[in-house]
Write a protein that holds these residues in place. Structure first.
Motif, PDB file in Angstrom:
ATOM      1  N   THR A 275       0.515  -1.204  -0.255  1.00  0.00           N
ATOM      2  CA  THR A 275      -0.109   0.064  -0.154  1.00  0.00           C
ATOM      3  C   THR A 275       0.967   0.842  -0.308  1.00  0.00           C
ATOM      4  O   THR A 275       0.627   2.449  -0.917  1.00  0.00           O
ATOM      5  N   LEU A 276       1.771   0.803   0.589  1.00  0.00           N
ATOM      6  CA  LEU A 276       2.570   2.427   1.052  1.00  0.00           C
ATOM      7  C   LEU A 276       4.091   2.770  -0.353  1.00  0.00           C
ATOM      8  O   LEU A 276       3.214   3.410  -0.591  1.00  0.00           O
ATOM      9  N   ILE A 277       4.427   1.279  -0.923  1.00  0.00           N
ATOM     10  CA  ILE A 277       4.376   1.550  -2.295  1.00  0.00           C
ATOM     11  C   ILE A 277       3.872   1.992  -3.602  1.00  0.00           C
ATOM     12  O   ILE A 277       3.909   2.606  -4.062  1.00  0.00           O
ATOM     13  N   GLU A 278       2.941   1.640  -2.920  1.00  0.00           N
ATOM     14  CA  GLU A 278       1.840   2.207  -4.516  1.00  0.00           C
ATOM     15  C   GLU A 278       1.110   3.089  -4.502  1.00  0.00           C
ATOM     16  O   GLU A 278       0.594   3.989  -5.056  1.00  0.00           O
ATOM     17  N   SER A 279       1.246   3.676  -3.072  1.00  0.00           N
ATOM     18  CA  SER A 279       0.920   5.259  -2.991  1.00  0.00           C
ATOM     19  C   SER A 279       1.757   6.997  -3.916  1.00  0.00           C
ATOM     20  O   SER A 279       2.738   6.476  -4.196  1.00  0.00           O
ATOM     21  N   THR A 280       0.930   7.695  -4.633  1.00  0.00           N
ATOM     22  CA  THR A 280       1.591   8.721  -5.086  1.00  0.00           C
ATOM     23  C   THR A 280       1.277   9.623  -4.459  1.00  0.00           C
ATOM     24  O   THR A 280       2.310  11.041  -4.695  1.00  0.00           O
ATOM     25  N   LYS A 281       1.556   9.682  -2.971  1.00  0.00           N
ATOM     26  CA  LYS A 281       1.423  11.069  -2.106  1.00  0.00           C
ATOM     27  C   LYS A 281       3.385  10.328  -2.327  1.00  0.00           C
ATOM     28  O   LYS A 281       3.975  10.046  -1.887  1.00  0.00           O
ATOM     29  N   ASN A 282       3.493  12.097  -2.479  1.00  0.00           N
ATOM     30  CA  ASN A 282       4.759  12.317  -2.014  1.00  0.00           C
ATOM     31  C   ASN A 282       5.975  11.526  -0.335  1.00  0.00           C
ATOM     32  O   ASN A 282       7.149  11.680  -0.905  1.00  0.00           O
ATOM     33  N   GLY A 283       4.807  11.969   0.336  1.00  0.00           N
ATOM     34  CA  GLY A 283       5.483  11.938   1.564  1.00  0.00           C
ATOM     35  C   GLY A 283       5.737  10.139   1.538  1.00  0.00           C
ATOM     36  O   GLY A 283       6.674   9.856   2.664  1.00  0.00           O
TER      37      GLY A 283
ATOM     38  N   ASP B  18      18.026   4.230 -15.356  1.00  0.00           N
ATOM     39  CA  ASP B  18      17.653   5.066 -16.252  1.00  0.00           C
ATOM     40  C   ASP B  18      16.134   5.788 -16.459  1.00  0.00           C
ATOM     41  O   ASP B  18      16.016   6.389 -16.500  1.00  0.00           O
ATOM     42  N   LYS B  19      15.447   4.790 -16.282  1.00  0.00           N
ATOM     43  CA  LYS B  19      14.078   5.461 -16.844  1.00  0.00           C
ATOM     44  C   LYS B  19      13.514   5.598 -15.466  1.00  0.00           C
ATOM     45  O   LYS B  19      12.470   6.705 -15.646  1.00  0.00           O
ATOM     46  N   ASN B  20      14.236   5.201 -14.201  1.00  0.00           N
ATOM     47  CA  ASN B  20      12.986   5.508 -13.208  1.00  0.00           C
ATOM     48  C   ASN B  20      13.810   7.886 -12.848  1.00  0.00           C
ATOM     49  O   ASN B  20      12.995   7.843 -12.554  1.00  0.00           O
ATOM     50  N   TRP B  21      15.183   7.589 -12.822  1.00  0.00           N
ATOM     51  CA  TRP B  21      15.831   8.638 -13.022  1.00  0.00           C
ATOM     52  C   TRP B  21      15.284   9.384 -14.192  1.00  0.00           C
ATOM     53  O   TRP B  21      15.003  11.108 -13.972  1.00  0.00           O
ATOM     54  N   LYS B  22      14.927   9.516 -14.783  1.00  0.00           N
ATOM     55  CA  LYS B  22      14.374  10.032 -15.767  1.00  0.00           C
ATOM     56  C   LYS B  22      12.908  10.634 -15.696  1.00  0.00           C
ATOM     57  O   LYS B  22      12.313  11.701 -16.092  1.00  0.00           O
ATOM     58  N   SER B  23      12.303  10.011 -14.943  1.00  0.00           N
ATOM     59  CA  SER B  23      10.221  10.712 -15.250  1.00  0.00           C
ATOM     60  C   SER B  23      10.492  10.529 -14.332  1.00  0.00           C
ATOM     61  O   SER B  23       9.951  11.532 -13.662  1.00  0.00           O
ATOM     62  N   GLU B  24      11.557  10.403 -13.121  1.00  0.00           N
ATOM     63  CA  GLU B  24      11.561  11.374 -11.670  1.00  0.00           C
ATOM     64  C   GLU B  24      12.331  13.103 -11.854  1.00  0.00           C
ATOM     65  O   GLU B  24      10.954  13.777 -11.384  1.00  0.00           O
TER      66      GLU B  24
ATOM     67  N   LEU C 242      12.161  14.531 -14.535  1.00  0.00           N
ATOM     68  CA  LEU C 242      10.776  15.346 -15.765  1.00  0.00           C
ATOM     69  C   LEU C 242       9.469  15.840 -14.440  1.00  0.00           C
ATOM     70  O   LEU C 242       9.088  16.348 -14.580  1.00  0.00           O
ATOM     71  N   ASN C 243       9.024  14.687 -13.775  1.00  0.00           N
ATOM     72  CA  ASN C 243       7.866  15.348 -12.659  1.00  0.00           C
ATOM     73  C   ASN C 243       7.939  15.924 -11.724  1.00  0.00           C
ATOM     74  O   ASN C 243       7.869  17.027 -12.029  1.00  0.00           O
ATOM     75  N   GLU C 244       9.963  16.517 -11.596  1.00  0.00           N
ATOM     76  CA  GLU C 244      10.008  17.080 -10.977  1.00  0.00           C
ATOM     77  C   GLU C 244      10.342  18.387 -11.809  1.00  0.00           C
ATOM     78  O   GLU C 244       9.644  19.502 -11.415  1.00  0.00           O
ATOM     79  N   LEU C 245      10.428  18.660 -12.511  1.00  0.00           N
ATOM     80  CA  LEU C 245      11.022  20.048 -13.339  1.00  0.00           C
ATOM     81  C   LEU C 245       8.817  20.226 -13.284  1.00  0.00           C
ATOM     82  O   LEU C 245       8.872  21.755 -13.871  1.00  0.00           O
ATOM     83  N   ALA C 246       7.918  19.043 -14.192  1.00  0.00           N
ATOM     84  CA  ALA C 246       6.757  19.607 -14.358  1.00  0.00           C
ATOM     85  C   ALA C 246       6.395  20.203 -13.420  1.00  0.00           C
ATOM     86  O   ALA C 246       5.221  20.935 -13.397  1.00  0.00           O
ATOM     87  N   ASN C 247       6.407  20.003 -11.825  1.00  0.00           N
ATOM     88  CA  ASN C 247       5.805  20.388 -10.761  1.00  0.00           C
ATOM     89  C   ASN C 247       6.531  21.937 -10.649  1.00  0.00           C
ATOM     90  O   ASN C 247       5.893  22.594  -9.562  1.00  0.00           O
ATOM     91  N   LYS C 248       6.987  22.247 -11.482  1.00  0.00           N
ATOM     92  CA  LYS C 248       7.629  23.404 -10.434  1.00  0.00           C
ATOM     93  C   LYS C 248       6.612  24.684 -11.381  1.00  0.00           C
ATOM     94  O   LYS C 248       6.519  24.391 -12.225  1.00  0.00           O
ATOM     95  N   LYS C 249       5.955  25.959 -11.108  1.00  0.00           N
ATOM     96  CA  LYS C 249       5.705  26.644 -11.301  1.00  0.00           C
ATOM     97  C   LYS C 249       6.046  27.582 -11.826  1.00  0.00           C
ATOM     98  O   LYS C 249       5.432  27.666 -13.290  1.00  0.00           O
ATOM     99  N   THR C 250       7.343  27.683 -12.239  1.00  0.00           N
ATOM    100  CA  THR C 250       7.664  28.739 -13.510  1.00  0.00           C
ATOM    101  C   THR C 250       7.660  27.626 -14.683  1.00  0.00           C
ATOM    102  O   THR C 250       7.237  28.660 -16.108  1.00  0.00           O
ATOM    103  N   PHE C 251       7.541  26.160 -14.522  1.00  0.00           N
ATOM    104  CA  PHE C 251       7.565  25.684 -15.830  1.00  0.00           C
ATOM    105  C   PHE C 251       6.465  25.751 -15.867  1.00  0.00           C
ATOM    106  O   PHE C 251       6.108  25.175 -17.681  1.00  0.00           O
ATOM    107  N   GLN C 252       5.392  25.638 -15.647  1.00  0.00           N
ATOM    108  CA  GLN C 252       4.000  25.317 -15.517  1.00  0.00           C
ATOM    109  C   GLN C 252       3.796  26.182 -16.445  1.00  0.00           C
ATOM    110  O   GLN C 252       3.097  26.325 -17.261  1.00  0.00           O
ATOM    111  N   THR C 253       4.388  27.854 -16.010  1.00  0.00           N
ATOM    112  CA  THR C 253       3.769  29.125 -16.770  1.00  0.00           C
ATOM    113  C   THR C 253       4.883  29.077 -17.739  1.00  0.00           C
ATOM    114  O   THR C 253       3.412  29.379 -19.103  1.00  0.00           O
TER     115      THR C 253
END
Length: 338
Positions: A38-46, A289-295, A297-308
């Motif tokens: 359950t913890l592994i499959e959670s999408t919450k950052n914490g 390789d797949k995981n670091w690229k995904s992480e 990209l997600n980090e970048l996509a969550n930045k407000k400046t990038f979203q703007t």
């Protein structure tokens, strides 16, 4: 009795003891294992942070475990076959974990089939753990947390991990990034079914089984076996393994021992050639390789400046004032470099 996908209360973070959970998993405690999943499959950052901390506390897997991927067209009888395989493996002294992926709703991300009860007899065995999971729209017939789930099961003492994919399609070859042995299940009547199986699947098949070889379909199954043998010979392998095939019937429980022997024979072949360790290192590299690229990209996509910036570029693309190619060049040269 082991229940399928047990319903457990969500862990409270302030009462979460990772040391206790880690110890429980290593002791094979199914409740602790369920909570960890359950913890592994959670999408919450914490929860993701806690999940990574938990995984770091657990022992690494070893060559005594074996990961088996089962794929085939819908209706081929994958679930019925896996149940029979699992029971026989347990009778042979193994502990079996099954990850059974269902297709997901693109709207909710949940499993379309829901918690449909499958493999009821296998679920009653204390040496088995079955985890039905949604694929969450992930291409390849498997879910995004497959690698972590396999790691959890092996840490809990399950030495035969069976992964059932959603079906056979162009992207189902991604399962090879998580398994040691790739088993393709087919039906009698090969001429029609071969159209639904992509070349990439056949090239990666380690063992082929024609299911539902019973009743008036026995002769059709024999014809299908000959057909598939001819097809598989078109894909010679570097590891000198000649892909075997078997006619089986999950319904009549026939040929299951033969299929297990073929799987274990391939396991021994890999150990002798040193291929098991080599393949797992390659899988680890690909998944990293797949995981670091995904992480990232997600980090970048969550930045407000990038979203703007993205909102502005999308507007210009839709209005036709900027082409998609120009927008991408702008992202690469103006945004990412900053």
């Amino acid at each position: 009795m082991m229940s399928i996908n047990p319903k457990l209360n969500t862990l409270q973070k302030n009462s979460l003891d990772l040391n206790t959970m880690s110890k429980g998993i290593e002791d094979g405690n199914p409740t602790m294992l369920s909570r960890a999943i359950t913890l592994i499959e959670s999408t919450k950052n914490g929860d993701k942070v806690l999940a990574n901390q938990l995984l770091n506390k657990l022992p690494k897997s070893n060559a005594k475990t074996y990961r088996i991927g089962i794929t085939g067209n819908p209706g081929v009888g994958k679930s019925s076959l896996i149940e029979k395989l699992g029971i026989q493996y347990i009778n042979n002294g193994h502990k079996v974990a099954v990850i059974a992926y269902d297709p997901s709703s693109l709207k909710s991300g949940g499993s379309i089939l829901g918690d449909k009860t499958r493999m009821e007899k296998l679920s009653q065995r204390k040496e088995a753990f079955i985890r039905p999971s949604p694929s969450s729209g992930n291409l390849g017939g498997v879910g995004v947390n497959t690698e972590k789930l396999v790691f959890l099961f092996e840490a809990a003492g399950y030495d035969r991990i069976i992964i059932e994919t959603v079906g056979v399609g162009q992207n189902e070859t991604l399962i090879e990034n998580f398994v040691d042995c790739f088993v393709l299940i087919a039906l009698p009547g090969a001429g029609d079914e071969i159209q639904g199986i992509k070349r990439g699947i056949l090239e990666r098949t380690d063992i082929l089984a024609v299911n539902k070889a019973d009743g008036d379909q026995v002769n059709l199954a024999k014809i299908a076996l000959g057909f598939y043998k001819n097809v598989l010979h078109l894909f010679p392998r570097d590891d000198k393994w000649i892909v075997p095939s078997a006619a089986i019937s999950a319904q009549e429980n026939s040929g299951i021992d033969d299929l297990i022997e073929l799987i274990e024979k391939f396991y021994r072949h890999q150990l002798t050639k040193g291929a098991l360790e080599h393949n797992r290192k390659e899988q680890l590299e690909k998944n990293f390789d797949k995981n670091w690229k995904s992480e990232i990209l997600n980090e970048l996509a969550n930045k407000k400046t990038f979203q703007t910036v993205m909102k502005k570029l999308k507007k210009e693309v839709l209005e036709g004032t900027t082409t998609p190619e120009e927008a991408i060049v702008y992202l690469k040269t103006k945004v990412l470099k900053n």
